[in-house]
Each structure stands twice: as C-alpha cells, then as structure tokens.
Motif scaffolding. Structure first.
Motif, PDB file in Angstrom:
ATOM      1  N   VAL A  87      -7.771  -0.635   5.287  1.00 11.27           N
ATOM      2  CA  VAL A  87      -8.419   0.185   4.229  1.00 11.27           C
ATOM      3  C   VAL A  87      -8.916  -0.806   3.089  1.00 11.27           C
ATOM      4  N   ASP A  88     -10.124  -1.377   2.731  1.00 10.81           N
ATOM      5  CA  ASP A  88     -10.574  -2.033   1.954  1.00 10.81           C
ATOM      6  C   ASP A  88      -9.641  -3.139   1.396  1.00 10.81           C
ATOM      7  N   GLY A  89      -9.409  -3.985   2.755  1.00 10.52           N
ATOM      8  CA  GLY A  89      -8.336  -4.973   2.564  1.00 10.52           C
ATOM      9  C   GLY A  89      -7.028  -4.895   2.559  1.00 10.52           C
ATOM     10  N   VAL A  90      -6.508  -3.796   2.760  1.00  9.25           N
ATOM     11  CA  VAL A  90      -5.105  -3.325   2.655  1.00  9.25           C
ATOM     12  C   VAL A  90      -4.740  -2.812   4.059  1.00  9.25           C
ATOM     13  N   LYS A  91      -3.836  -3.753   4.796  1.00 11.42           N
ATOM     14  CA  LYS A  91      -3.447  -3.525   6.216  1.00 11.42           C
ATOM     15  C   LYS A  91      -2.435  -2.398   6.318  1.00 11.42           C
ATOM     16  N   LEU A  92      -2.955  -1.506   7.281  1.00  8.57           N
ATOM     17  CA  LEU A  92      -1.934  -0.441   7.720  1.00  8.57           C
ATOM     18  C   LEU A  92      -1.051  -0.634   8.874  1.00  8.57           C
ATOM     19  N   LYS A  93       0.309  -0.901   8.710  1.00 14.34           N
ATOM     20  CA  LYS A  93       1.014  -1.107   9.723  1.00 14.34           C
ATOM     21  C   LYS A  93       2.299  -0.245   9.933  1.00 14.34           C
ATOM     22  N   GLY A  94       2.108   0.874   9.943  1.00 14.03           N
ATOM     23  CA  GLY A  94       3.123   2.042   9.945  1.00 14.03           C
ATOM     24  C   GLY A  94       3.527   2.360   8.668  1.00 14.03           C
ATOM     25  N   LYS A  95       3.949   3.607   8.601  1.00 12.10           N
ATOM     26  CA  LYS A  95       4.401   4.172   7.394  1.00 12.10           C
ATOM     27  C   LYS A  95       5.618   3.512   6.535  1.00 12.10           C
ATOM     28  N   THR A  96       6.622   2.797   7.342  1.00 11.44           N
ATOM     29  CA  THR A  96       7.570   2.199   6.738  1.00 11.44           C
ATOM     30  C   THR A  96       6.807   0.906   6.171  1.00 11.44           C
ATOM     31  N   ASN A  97       6.200   0.256   6.707  1.00 12.57           N
ATOM     32  CA  ASN A  97       5.307  -0.881   6.268  1.00 12.57           C
ATOM     33  C   ASN A  97       4.640  -0.874   4.989  1.00 12.57           C
ATOM     34  N   TRP A  98       3.958   0.393   4.970  1.00 14.93           N
ATOM     35  CA  TRP A  98       3.140   0.585   3.733  1.00 14.93           C
ATOM     36  C   TRP A  98       3.835   1.297   2.669  1.00 14.93           C
ATOM     37  N   THR A  99       5.214   1.806   2.867  1.00 17.48           N
ATOM     38  CA  THR A  99       6.305   2.172   1.773  1.00 17.48           C
ATOM     39  C   THR A  99       6.778   0.639   1.214  1.00 17.48           C
ATOM     40  N   ALA A 100       7.042  -0.255   2.071  1.00 15.93           N
ATOM     41  CA  ALA A 100       7.306  -1.636   1.598  1.00 15.93           C
ATOM     42  C   ALA A 100       6.609  -2.424   0.748  1.00 15.93           C
ATOM     43  N   LYS A 101       5.354  -2.130   0.985  1.00 15.64           N
ATOM     44  CA  LYS A 101       4.315  -2.816   0.279  1.00 15.64           C
ATOM     45  C   LYS A 101       3.941  -2.217  -1.160  1.00 15.64           C
ATOM     46  N   ILE A 102       4.135  -0.887  -1.202  1.00 15.31           N
ATOM     47  CA  ILE A 102       3.599  -0.074  -2.491  1.00 15.31           C
ATOM     48  C   ILE A 102       3.963  -0.937  -3.795  1.00 15.31           C
ATOM     49  N   ASP A 103       4.889  -1.262  -4.030  1.00 16.66           N
ATOM     50  CA  ASP A 103       5.392  -1.751  -5.265  1.00 16.66           C
ATOM     51  C   ASP A 103       4.544  -3.294  -5.697  1.00 16.66           C
ATOM     52  N   SER A 104       4.311  -3.906  -4.414  1.00 18.56           N
ATOM     53  CA  SER A 104       3.683  -5.343  -4.680  1.00 18.56           C
ATOM     54  C   SER A 104       2.043  -4.747  -4.897  1.00 18.56           C
ATOM     55  N   LEU A 105       1.465  -3.709  -4.222  1.00 17.44           N
ATOM     56  CA  LEU A 105       0.148  -3.497  -4.312  1.00 17.44           C
ATOM     57  C   LEU A 105       0.117  -3.022  -5.674  1.00 17.44           C
ATOM     58  N   LEU A 106       1.030  -2.088  -6.353  1.00 19.96           N
ATOM     59  CA  LEU A 106       0.723  -1.565  -7.514  1.00 19.96           C
ATOM     60  C   LEU A 106       0.739  -2.584  -8.674  1.00 19.96           C
ATOM     61  N   MET A 107       1.766  -3.737  -8.497  1.00 17.22           N
ATOM     62  CA  MET A 107       1.611  -4.557  -9.293  1.00 17.22           C
ATOM     63  C   MET A 107       0.391  -5.570  -9.542  1.00 17.22           C
ATOM     64  N   SER A 108      -0.110  -5.545  -8.365  1.00 19.77           N
ATOM     65  CA  SER A 108      -1.385  -6.426  -8.352  1.00 19.77           C
ATOM     66  C   SER A 108      -2.621  -5.683  -8.836  1.00 19.77           C
ATOM     67  N   THR A 109      -2.463  -4.351  -8.948  1.00 15.80           N
ATOM     68  CA  THR A 109      -3.445  -3.564  -9.766  1.00 15.80           C
ATOM     69  C   THR A 109      -3.268  -3.149 -11.271  1.00 15.80           C
ATOM     70  N   ARG A 110      -1.748  -3.478 -11.759  1.00 19.74           N
ATOM     71  CA  ARG A 110      -1.401  -2.747 -12.827  1.00 19.74           C
ATOM     72  C   ARG A 110      -2.233  -3.554 -14.159  1.00 19.74           C
ATOM     73  N   ASN A 111      -2.841  -4.505 -14.062  1.00 23.28           N
ATOM     74  CA  ASN A 111      -3.357  -5.304 -15.148  1.00 23.28           C
ATOM     75  C   ASN A 111      -4.852  -5.057 -15.209  1.00 23.28           C
ATOM     76  N   THR A 112      -5.390  -4.559 -13.967  1.00 21.58           N
ATOM     77  CA  THR A 112      -6.775  -4.647 -13.892  1.00 21.58           C
ATOM     78  C   THR A 112      -7.524  -3.424 -14.827  1.00 21.58           C
ATOM     79  N   HIS A 113      -8.628  -3.655 -15.126  1.00 22.86           N
ATOM     80  CA  HIS A 113      -9.182  -2.681 -15.931  1.00 22.86           C
ATOM     81  C   HIS A 113     -10.684  -1.926 -15.282  1.00 22.86           C
ATOM     82  N   TYR A 114     -10.312  -1.742 -13.820  1.00 22.14           N
ATOM     83  CA  TYR A 114     -11.146  -1.115 -13.138  1.00 22.14           C
ATOM     84  C   TYR A 114     -10.589   0.193 -12.324  1.00 22.14           C
TER      85      TYR A 114
END
Length: 199
Positions: A87-114
């Motif tokens: 979805v929009d460049g974010v790969k979905l490979k199981g619920k466990t994999n998504w949960t493990a990536k949440i923190d890094s995804l949030l860090m990548s968007t934290r300083n954006t102003h969009y």
C-alpha cells in the motif's frame, strides 16, 4: 326515482371495481409472479450481502483512515494474520511483520509536514469461496502541506484486495495499491515497442 340513479350507478361501479381488484389479486398473487419465482429466496441473501458490504467498507475505510493519521497500531485491527500486498510503497507481509515495522514507519514520518488522505470510491465486491470477497476500488492520495495549506494530488489509481471473514469479522488479507503511473509507463513502453517494430 331518477335522482337516485346516479348514486346507484356509482355504488354499482365501485362494487364492480373492488370485485375486479380482488379477483385479479387472487388470480396472480405476488408470490406466484415470475419475478418471485425467478428469485425465490433472494431477499434474505440481498440483505445479508448488503450488510456484509457495509462491514467490508468500514474495514477498508478504517484501515486507510488510521494509515493516513499515523495510527499504525490501530491498522492491525483490520488485518488478517497473513496479510500481504503493498500500500503506497509500504509492503504488507503478515500482521507480525507490520507490527515490527510500525516504529520505523512512524519515525520516517514524524518530521514531515504533510497530512496524507486517501479518497476511495467505486468499491466493487466479488464473492469467492471460503468466506472470501475480492474488492476493487478507485483510490487517490492527497497530501496537505501543513505549513502553507497547499493540497497536492500525489497519486491516482485503484486498490485491489481480498477480505476474509473470521470469527464473524471481516479482515483484510490482501491489499495492493496500483497507481495509474504504472499504466503511463506501460503505455509509453508499448508505444516505443510499436514504433521500433514499424521501423
């Protein structure tokens, strides 16, 4: 006597009309109509399908809304354990994999102003086997620049996916975003290939 004749005529015509209506309804009741015969139990099925469609829409919309608002932990509520796709460049490979990536995804968007927003329309449902339904829909992604309020259209295309019903809940098991930009690239490749063949 003559002055009562119009009243008597009116009473007789009303009686005949009521009698003809009752006779007509007895001759062809609704349950024996060709429409009812063609769809004997369709009313219950239609209601069930409509209710399921509403639930599926809520799942898709809920996932996208939480995705847009950065509530990635809440996205998990709408996922099957084996979710897959992109979805929009974010790969979905199981619920466990998504949960493990949440923190890094949030860090990548934290300083954006969009602020991203998904606009979804024309949702279509294709029932499958084993409580699965294929879903397609148009999807556009907008970004609002929070510093100046400008709105930018980031991508237009459609989503394709699949939902499955487990324990009375619909969950996303496949979701892929397919932007129209890939069709543009494909179109130009096809045109260039055709031009080379014509040379």
């Amino acid at each position: 006597m003559l002055r009562y004749l119009p009243v008597a005529a009116a009473v007789v015509s009303c009686t005949l009309w009521l009698f003809s209506c009752q006779t007509a309804s007895k001759e062809k009741p609704v349950s024996d109509s060709t429409v009812a015969a063609a769809l004997p139990d369709s009313t219950g099925l239609r209601d069930l399908r409509y209710h399921d469609q509403q639930q599926i829409e809520r799942v898709i919309y809920g996932f996208c809304e939480h995705f847009d608002n950065g509530d990635l932990h809440k996205c998990v509520e709408f996922m099957d354990d084996n979710i897959r796709g992109e979805v929009d460049g974010v790969k979905l490979k199981g619920k466990t994999n998504w949960t493990a990536k949440i923190d890094s995804l949030l860090m990548s968007t934290r300083n954006t102003h969009y602020q991203p927003r998904h606009l979804i329309s024309n949702m279509q449902f294709y029932p499958g086997i084993n409580d699965t339904v294929r879903v397609t829909m148009y999807a556009s992604t907008l970004w609002t620049d929070l510093t100046n309020g400008q709105i930018q259209l980031m991508q237009v295309g459609y989503y394709k996916g699949k939902v499955v019903r487990k324990d009375g809940k619909w969950l996303i098991t496949v979701l892929n975003s397919l932007p129209d930009s890939r069709l543009v690239k494909q179109f130009y490749q096809d045109v260039q290939g055709a031009e080379e063949i014509l040379r």
